[in-house]
Enzyme design. Structure first.
Site, mmCIF file in Angstrom:
data_model
loop_
_atom_site.group_PDB
_atom_site.id
_atom_site.type_symbol
_atom_site.label_atom_id
_atom_site.label_comp_id
_atom_site.label_asym_id
_atom_site.label_seq_id
_atom_site.Cartn_x
_atom_site.Cartn_y
_atom_site.Cartn_z
ATOM 1 N N THR A 9 0.672 -0.464 6.025
ATOM 2 C CA THR A 9 1.969 0.773 6.190
ATOM 3 C C THR A 9 2.512 1.283 5.025
ATOM 4 O O THR A 9 3.121 2.763 5.550
ATOM 5 C CB THR A 9 2.796 -0.140 7.008
ATOM 6 O OG1 THR A 9 2.911 -0.770 7.412
ATOM 7 C CG2 THR A 9 1.359 0.113 8.469
ATOM 8 N N SER A 10 2.608 0.334 4.064
ATOM 9 C CA SER A 10 3.727 0.771 2.927
ATOM 10 C C SER A 10 3.241 0.343 2.246
ATOM 11 O O SER A 10 3.179 -0.728 1.510
ATOM 12 C CB SER A 10 5.120 0.785 3.748
ATOM 13 O OG SER A 10 5.503 -0.438 4.435
ATOM 14 N N ASP A 53 -2.679 -9.355 -2.037
ATOM 15 C CA ASP A 53 -0.657 -9.812 -2.019
ATOM 16 C C ASP A 53 -1.567 -10.437 -1.410
ATOM 17 O O ASP A 53 0.348 -11.574 -1.994
ATOM 18 C CB ASP A 53 -0.696 -8.542 -0.816
ATOM 19 C CG ASP A 53 -1.280 -8.379 0.784
ATOM 20 O OD1 ASP A 53 -2.610 -8.797 0.878
ATOM 21 O OD2 ASP A 53 -1.017 -6.666 1.013
ATOM 22 N N GLU A 71 5.035 -4.331 16.096
ATOM 23 C CA GLU A 71 5.110 -2.900 15.940
ATOM 24 C C GLU A 71 4.143 -1.833 16.421
ATOM 25 O O GLU A 71 5.201 -0.504 16.800
ATOM 26 C CB GLU A 71 4.773 -2.600 14.528
ATOM 27 C CG GLU A 71 5.301 -4.206 12.710
ATOM 28 C CD GLU A 71 4.152 -3.745 12.254
ATOM 29 O OE1 GLU A 71 3.370 -3.910 11.501
ATOM 30 O OE2 GLU A 71 4.977 -4.747 11.507
#
Length: 491
Positions: free
Chosen positions: A14-15, A239, A306
């Site tokens: 998302t970012s 990640d 979210e």
């Protein structure tokens, strides 16, 4: 003591962010340089990532470094898993990559298993079966005669594609490749038997590199940014791999929960765990640093809340503090859901999906934002207990603590609920685990720390953590019985 600087690129679904890491005087400090959204582009019935926008954001962060005259030693990039980019024979990217949430892989595993049985695929890879795994994406594209795949000379996973855009060098980093369900964790190579179904060859991937190996140096980016020939280092490109490397554990007897949009709960082991039980519970074996394996399970995390917040924005833009406060005012365990039920994958309305699940399981339908938030928190904590129990059964050592890392580690209410549910002490932090792991692996590549134990020791002296002890054991055991009674995988 001299201070050494590193540049980390941390891209989520998302970012994304660019971060400056500084090591000196036995400690590490982080400074966020830029932050930006990572938008999914929907067009023509497909969902894409804008890799050129992500590249431009990396350039923007590097320009900040150049402007401030920061002497960075190297650059490292980590991203989410499974997605990839096609590169033509002329070295050009052939199109923006599909997003793993693209609907084209619906039913893809079942079609693939007509060629190679499910059990065989799992036995080779030890990777949990999820429709968006790279193996199923590529086999679907092959079956649909995708023009980009047919023209592709090389296939690069997301962090490797961005490294290529910076350096001109094509590599396949081990931890990101391990998410693909094409790699054998025993041989640490792609498995020809699996690739053949999609008519893919191992030569179509870049040279294999492992965390800490150099990829190349900045090429035309030197001119664009004003920087010199800065090396790009292969960190743990996945990640979660970088995040787990940042767990400030004192010994091996821990489990971790990487808490964010996705939750990933697992343990760190020397050898992959591939057996009947891990297959039945759909656990995965992904590559870690220094030859370790991350034995874990994906759990739908804060994605649930979210998406609800997005729906509430039209009338009230609730902060997390407001949601947590409201959750504490409503009865506990009133409505419980399986966060990993199919109906929560990507619904048009998450609020309606939660209501539908509760109605189908004869539970009260949560109405207020406080009731919905409490339902999500209670259910996540109990799902964590369920998965933690599986880990306890399969781990080759007793699990004494649970480390919660990532953005979700700042949610003290959910941390306490999780601690109550799993019944062992919980250590929360670092919240910036992925960036810290990225930077520390660059530091290791530059000879500033010797191994992962030294990394974790330095991290533990550099960050603050919050400890939780289990409470209300009987109440949470009763709630778990209720959770199991309403647990469904077919809604």
């Amino acid at each position: 003591m001299e201070h050494t600087y590193f540049f980390a690129v941390d891209l989520g679904a998302t970012s994304g962010r660019t971060i400056l890491g500084c090591l000196g005087e036995g400690k590490m400090e982080l400074k966020e340089l830029t932050r930006f959204p990572n938008h999914i582009i929907e067009t023509g019935g497909h969902c894409y990532w804008d890799i050129y926008a992500l590249y431009n954001e990396i350039i923007r962060g590097l320009k900040v470094v150049a402007k401030d005259n920061l002497p960075i030693r190297s650059i490292g990039i980590d991203t989410w898993g499974v997605d990839f980019v096609f590169v033509g024979k002329d070295g050009e990217l052939l199109r923006n990559p599909y997003c793993y949430r693209d609907p084209h892989t619906t039913g893809a595993p079942e079609e693939y298993f007509t060629h190679i049985p499910r059990e065989r695929v799992y036995d080779i890879t030890g990777i949990q079966i999820m429709n968006f795994n790279s193996l199923f994406q590529l086999s679907t594209l092959h079956r649909n005669h995708c023009s980009a795949l047919e023209a592709a000379d090389k296939i690069l996973f997301m962090p490797d594609a961005l490294s290529y855009m910076l350096t001109g060098k094509m590599v396949t980093e081990y931890t990101i490749a391990s998410t693909s369900q094409m790699l054998n964790p025993r041989t640490k190579r792609f498995e020809k038997e699996l690739l053949d179904v999609a008519d893919i060859k191992e030569e179509q991937f870049g040279r294999f590199v492992f965390p800490g190996e150099p990829i190349g140096v900045l090429t035309e980016v030197q001119k664009i940014t004003g920087l010199g020939a800065i090396p790009v280092i292969a960190v743990a490109g996945h990640d979660t791999g970088s995040a787990v490397a940042a767990v400030p554990a004192q010994n091996e007897r821990f489990a971790y929960l990487s808490s964010g949009t996705w939750s990933l709960m697992g343990i760190e082991v020397k050898d992959a765990i591939i057996n009947k039980e891990s297959f039945e519970q759909n656990f995965t074996n992904e590559g870690g640093v220094e030859g370790t394996t991350r034995f874990l399970k994906n759990i739908c995390g804060m994605w649930l809340l979210e998406r609800c917040r997005k729906e509430w924005e039209a009338t009230n833009n609730y902060s997390y503090t407001e949601l947590i406060d409201a959750a504490l005012t409503v009865p506990a365990f009133r409505s419980l859901i399986n966060p990993d039920a199919p109906c929560f994958s990507n619904p048009t309305s998450m609020i309606q999906a939660i209501g539908h699940y509760c109605k189908e399981t004869n539970q009260p339908v949560p109405q207020s934002y406080g009731e919905i938030t409490r339902c999500i928190f209670d259910s996540l904590a109990l799902r964590y207990k369920q998965v933690f129990g599986y880990l306890q059964q399969m781990a080759p050592f007793p699990i004494e603590k649970l480390h919660i890392i990532g953005g979700g580690s700042r949610n003290n209410l959910l941390n306490q609920f999780t601690c109550n549910a799993v019944g062992v002490p919980v250590i929360a932090g670092p919240s910036e685990g992925t960036a810290i792991g990225n930077i520390m692996l660059q530091a290791k590549a530059n000879g500033l720390v010797s191994d992962i134990a030294a990394m974790r020791q330095l991290i533990s002296t550099s960050i603050e953590t919050v400890s939780f002890e289990p409470q209300q054991a009987e109440e949470w055991e009763e709630a778990y019985k209720k959770y199991l009674a309403h647990y469904r995988e077919d809604i």
